[in-house]
Write an enzyme that holds these catalytic residues in place. Structure first.
Site, PDB file in Angstrom:
ATOM      1  N   PRO A 127       8.814  96.617  55.900  1.00 56.60           N
ATOM      2  CA  PRO A 127       8.304  97.888  56.437  1.00 56.60           C
ATOM      3  C   PRO A 127       9.226  98.481  57.503  1.00 56.60           C
ATOM      4  O   PRO A 127       9.066  99.625  57.879  1.00 56.60           O
ATOM      5  CB  PRO A 127       6.955  97.487  57.057  1.00 56.60           C
ATOM      6  CG  PRO A 127       7.064  96.035  57.355  1.00 56.60           C
ATOM      7  CD  PRO A 127       8.028  95.453  56.360  1.00 56.60           C
ATOM      8  N   THR A 158       6.278  92.341  54.425  1.00 54.49           N
ATOM      9  CA  THR A 158       6.740  91.248  55.305  1.00 54.49           C
ATOM     10  C   THR A 158       6.376  91.517  56.763  1.00 54.49           C
ATOM     11  O   THR A 158       6.333  92.665  57.211  1.00 54.49           O
ATOM     12  CB  THR A 158       8.254  91.036  55.188  1.00 54.49           C
ATOM     13  OG1 THR A 158       8.908  92.230  55.560  1.00 54.49           O
ATOM     14  CG2 THR A 158       8.657  90.641  53.782  1.00 54.49           C
ATOM     15  N   GLU A 159       6.146  90.408  57.457  1.00 56.57           N
ATOM     16  CA  GLU A 159       5.814  90.516  58.880  1.00 56.57           C
ATOM     17  C   GLU A 159       6.922  89.950  59.750  1.00 56.57           C
ATOM     18  O   GLU A 159       6.878  90.034  60.971  1.00 56.57           O
ATOM     19  CB  GLU A 159       4.511  89.756  59.157  1.00 56.57           C
ATOM     20  CG  GLU A 159       3.327  90.493  58.567  1.00 56.57           C
ATOM     21  CD  GLU A 159       2.054  89.679  58.590  1.00 56.57           C
ATOM     22  OE1 GLU A 159       2.072  88.560  59.128  1.00 56.57           O
ATOM     23  OE2 GLU A 159       1.058  90.167  58.037  1.00 56.57           O
ATOM     24  N   ASN A 162      13.044  86.780  57.021  1.00 57.59           N
ATOM     25  CA  ASN A 162      13.089  85.540  56.216  1.00 57.59           C
ATOM     26  C   ASN A 162      11.763  85.126  55.577  1.00 57.59           C
ATOM     27  O   ASN A 162      11.670  84.070  54.968  1.00 57.59           O
ATOM     28  CB  ASN A 162      13.657  84.358  57.017  1.00 57.59           C
ATOM     29  CG  ASN A 162      15.134  84.548  57.272  1.00 57.59           C
ATOM     30  OD1 ASN A 162      15.837  85.069  56.425  1.00 57.59           O
ATOM     31  ND2 ASN A 162      15.599  84.159  58.434  1.00 57.59           N
ATOM     32  N   ASP A 185      20.201  95.765  51.946  1.00 57.55           N
ATOM     33  CA  ASP A 185      20.998  94.604  51.553  1.00 57.55           C
ATOM     34  C   ASP A 185      20.512  93.312  52.223  1.00 57.55           C
ATOM     35  O   ASP A 185      20.655  92.228  51.653  1.00 57.55           O
ATOM     36  CB  ASP A 185      22.469  94.834  51.909  1.00 57.55           C
ATOM     37  CG  ASP A 185      23.097  95.877  50.991  1.00 57.55           C
ATOM     38  OD1 ASP A 185      22.610  96.042  49.859  1.00 57.55           O
ATOM     39  OD2 ASP A 185      24.068  96.533  51.414  1.00 57.55           O
ATOM     40  N   SER A 228      18.991 100.845  55.193  1.00 58.32           N
ATOM     41  CA  SER A 228      20.037 101.740  55.681  1.00 58.32           C
ATOM     42  C   SER A 228      21.345 101.388  54.994  1.00 58.32           C
ATOM     43  O   SER A 228      22.264 102.197  54.940  1.00 58.32           O
ATOM     44  CB  SER A 228      20.164 101.672  57.198  1.00 58.32           C
ATOM     45  OG  SER A 228      20.241 100.344  57.625  1.00 58.32           O
ATOM     46  N   THR A 229      21.477 100.185  54.476  1.00 62.10           N
ATOM     47  CA  THR A 229      22.622  99.866  53.619  1.00 62.10           C
ATOM     48  C   THR A 229      22.066  99.303  52.312  1.00 62.10           C
ATOM     49  O   THR A 229      21.324  98.327  52.311  1.00 62.10           O
ATOM     50  CB  THR A 229      23.558  98.829  54.272  1.00 62.10           C
ATOM     51  OG1 THR A 229      22.794  97.714  54.683  1.00 62.10           O
ATOM     52  CG2 THR A 229      24.298  99.393  55.447  1.00 62.10           C
ATOM     53  N   ASP A 537      28.620  89.835  53.691  1.00 60.89           N
ATOM     54  CA  ASP A 537      27.602  90.809  53.270  1.00 60.89           C
ATOM     55  C   ASP A 537      26.842  91.388  54.463  1.00 60.89           C
ATOM     56  O   ASP A 537      25.617  91.509  54.450  1.00 60.89           O
ATOM     57  CB  ASP A 537      26.597  90.166  52.292  1.00 60.89           C
ATOM     58  CG  ASP A 537      27.209  89.934  50.919  1.00 60.89           C
ATOM     59  OD1 ASP A 537      28.370  90.303  50.718  1.00 60.89           O
ATOM     60  OD2 ASP A 537      26.510  89.365  50.062  1.00 60.89           O
TER      61      ASP A 537
END
Ligand SMILES: Nc1ncnc2c1ncn2[C@@H]1O[C@H](COP(=O)(O)OP(=O)(O)OP(=O)(O)O)[C@@H](O)[C@H]1O
Length: 586
Positions: A127, A158-159, A162, A185, A228-229, A537
């Protein structure tokens, strides 16, 4: 099945066979005019009545209408060619029975494709990625299309960082045909690590041993770009567009992807699919981390600062060359959808399996990779480098439409190693600038490129553990906090290794007090640092001496590679930053 139906006020001869659904306009004398033909594999769904799905679902009950949804290339003339949209056509039948018959036949044709398409997906939405619109993008653009196609999705918003990776590593995944991220990414990388890690756990293989042939992953990964990527999405689909990506997922496209495992000593540090870069690309990322408050502009700023500092670094690069008979980074080819080099590599990499099913649409099965290939001889190059880059794909992005290595392949089991030796600032500017146009960036006397299967990088003797230990420790701590899981209760093998390494050096509790300049000291610093960092990356690696190995077709994406003409026409659209991978504007 064949009938004459109406679309709007015009009459059409409509034909459905096992391969195509087509409708041909008829003139008053029943002569054929224009035909629209859609492969059944690109039909998304069929609904009774006059139905709209996007931007909002609207249903107008009608006993004689049915609506067909299909993949449409481009939404208007000026659309980039990789852009897909939802084609929608309302057909009018002579009776309700006739309409029901058509709907049944179309649904049967679609059901025949169900083995090639995912039925159930596990979707992770970040989010906070990009403009924080992940949830909205999924709910308004992706979810209605999945529903139309009859694909069920279990959604996890997700909160924490990972969470997606840990979920894939630890939770029950039976029944899921694929995992999808809605994010950038970084989210893709979580899924990549989760899927590869899980597959190796189940196969009883150690990810840490660089000589082990890893088990290819059956669970497909989908990327709905909302970060953003979104470079991985761009390089594998040709555009960054949530609807296009969702359509690739729905029709069960399957693109194998090479993955590079990065090791330090005998520990896996990370997996990478696009860039492992030392020197310039590492410095840009490290510098940009100091200026997060600038937002996306930080990459431009850091690119300029790093360029002006004009640094180069000593090191020894060793590599295992790939077979030059198969392909070369300077052969002027492009890895496009249906790439011949990649399909032939499938046969080479998986000689025992049915190679054709491995290259076509989504189809879960087991493969064992050929490990008989002898390792060959390592080539060694010493020197001072502006940058050392390894990329498993062209790494094209909106700002660099042909990418870091335009002829690199997505799935041939190799990577391209690009060495840019020490040169004057203008020479390096020329090199960077050529990434933004069609000039050959390798046609410069200080640049060399090699197609490789593995790479090792080491520092000159005496520099490995010199006075930069404190900086390395800082990086390790930063990296640990980023990669920690479940509130630090679980530490990965890599982190255990790091802890041991610190203990060996006595850096655990007894921290060094020595005052030192920053790792990246900027323009004001009188002493240039002797080592750079690796940009993997978009993440900084905490080690300088690494070994990288390319694993051919280790994962599969719901994508089909760039369709001819896509990508290269997209250079002025969209995403303005690529995490230090491309830093110059035209
Ligand atoms: N709920 C969450 N809270 C905080 N971080 C998260 C959450 N979910 C995912 N992340 C992490 O956020 C990072 C960035 O996410 P993502 O790639 O989706 O967006 P982005 O805007 O492209 O990111 P970046 O800041 O790297 O440009 C990922 O590395 C991921 O691990």
């Amino acid at each position: 099945m064949e009938s004459v139906l109406r679309v709007g006020k015009k009459r059409y001869r409509v034909i459905l066979n096992g391969i195509h659904f087509s409708w041909t306009e008829l003139d008053k004398k029943n002569r054929d005019k224009k035909t629209v033909s859609v492969p059944v594999s690109e039909l998304i769904g069929v609904e009774k009545g006059r139905v709209e799905i996007l931007p909002q679902k609207k249903v107008e009950e009608s006993e004689q209408h049915f609506t067909v949804f299909s993949v449409m290339r481009g939404s208007c003339r000026s659309s980039p060619s990789g852009l897909w949209s939802v084609g929608r056509t309302e057909f009018y039948c002579s009776s309700r029975d006739h309409r029901d018959h058509w709907v049944t036949q179309l649904k049967t044709a679609l059901a025949a494709k169900s083995g090639m398409r995912p039925q159930r997906l596990l979707v992770f939405i970040n989010p906070y990625g990009g403009k924080k619109k992940g949830v909205q993008i999924y709910r308004t653009l992706a979810s209605p299309l999945l529903e139309l196609a009859g694909i069920s999705a279990h959604v996890v918003v997700t909160e924490r960082a990972n969470q997606a990776r840990d979920h894939i590593l630890k939770k029950e995944l039976t029944g899921f045909d694929g995992v999808v991220c809605v994010g950038g990414d970084g989210m893709f990388s979580e899924l990549l690590h989760g899927v590869i890690g899980r597959t190796q756990q189940e196969a009883g293989l150690s990810e840490h041993d660089p000589t082990v042939t890893l088990q290819p992953c059956n669970l497909h990964i989908g990327i709905i770009p909302a970060g953003s990527t979104d470079c991985v999405c761009f390089a594998t689909v040709g555009v960054n567009d949530p609807v296009t990506s969702t359509l690739h997922i729905i029709i069960g496209d399957s693109q194998p992807l090479d993955v590079c495992s990065v090791h330090h000593q005998s520990t896996l540090v990370r997996y990478s699919v696009s860039l492992v870069g030392y020197g310039f690309y590492g410095d840009v990322l490290a510098e940009s981390e100091k200026h997060r408050w600038m937002g996306p502009l930080r990459y431009d700023y850091s690119g300029c600062v790093t360029y002006l500092s004009n640094r180069s670094y000593s090191g020894t690069v060793q590599f295992l060359p790939a077979d030059p008979q198969v392909s070369s980074p300077r052969d002027n080819t492009r890895c496009l959808s249906g790439c011949r080099v990649c399909s032939e590599s499938t046969e080479r990499l998986f000689p025992q399996s049915d190679a054709s099913s491995h290259t076509s649409s989504y189809s879960p099965s087991q493969y064992s990779q050929d490990s008989s290939q002898s390792e060959g001889d390592w080539v060694s190059i010493e020197g001072r480098f502006k940058c050392v880059s390894l990329t498993c794909m062209s790494s094209s992005c909106p700002r660099s439409p042909l990418g870091l290595s335009p002829a690199a392949h997505l799935a041939d089991g190799t990577g391209d190693l690009i060495l840019v030796r020490e040169t004057h600032a203008l020479g390096f500017l020329k090199y960077l600038h050529r990434h933004t146009n069609t000039e050959d960036q390798f046609d410069l006397p200080f640049v060399e490129v090699h197609r490789v299967r593995a790479v090792k990088f080491s520092l000159p003797p005496g520099e490995e553990d010199s006075e930069d230990e404190e900086d390395e420790e800082k990086q390790i701590e930063g990296w640990e906090s980023k990669t920690e899981t479940d509130g630090s209760t679980h530490k990965s093998m890599s982190q255990q290794h790091l802890a041991e390494k610190r203990d060996e050096r006595g850096m655990g509790d007894d921290k060094k007090k020595k005052k030192k300049s920053d790792f990246l000291c900027g323009l004001c610093c009188s002493r240039a640092p002797s080592v750079s960092v690796w940009n993997c990356d978009g993440e900084i690696l905490p080690f300088t001496e690494i070994l990288c190995r390319v694993h051919g077709q280790l994962v599969r994406l719901f994508a089909r590679g760039i369709e001819d003409g896509a990508g290269s026409r997209n250079c002025r659209v969209g995403n303005r930053k690529c995490k230090g991978r491309c830093v110059l504007h035209t």
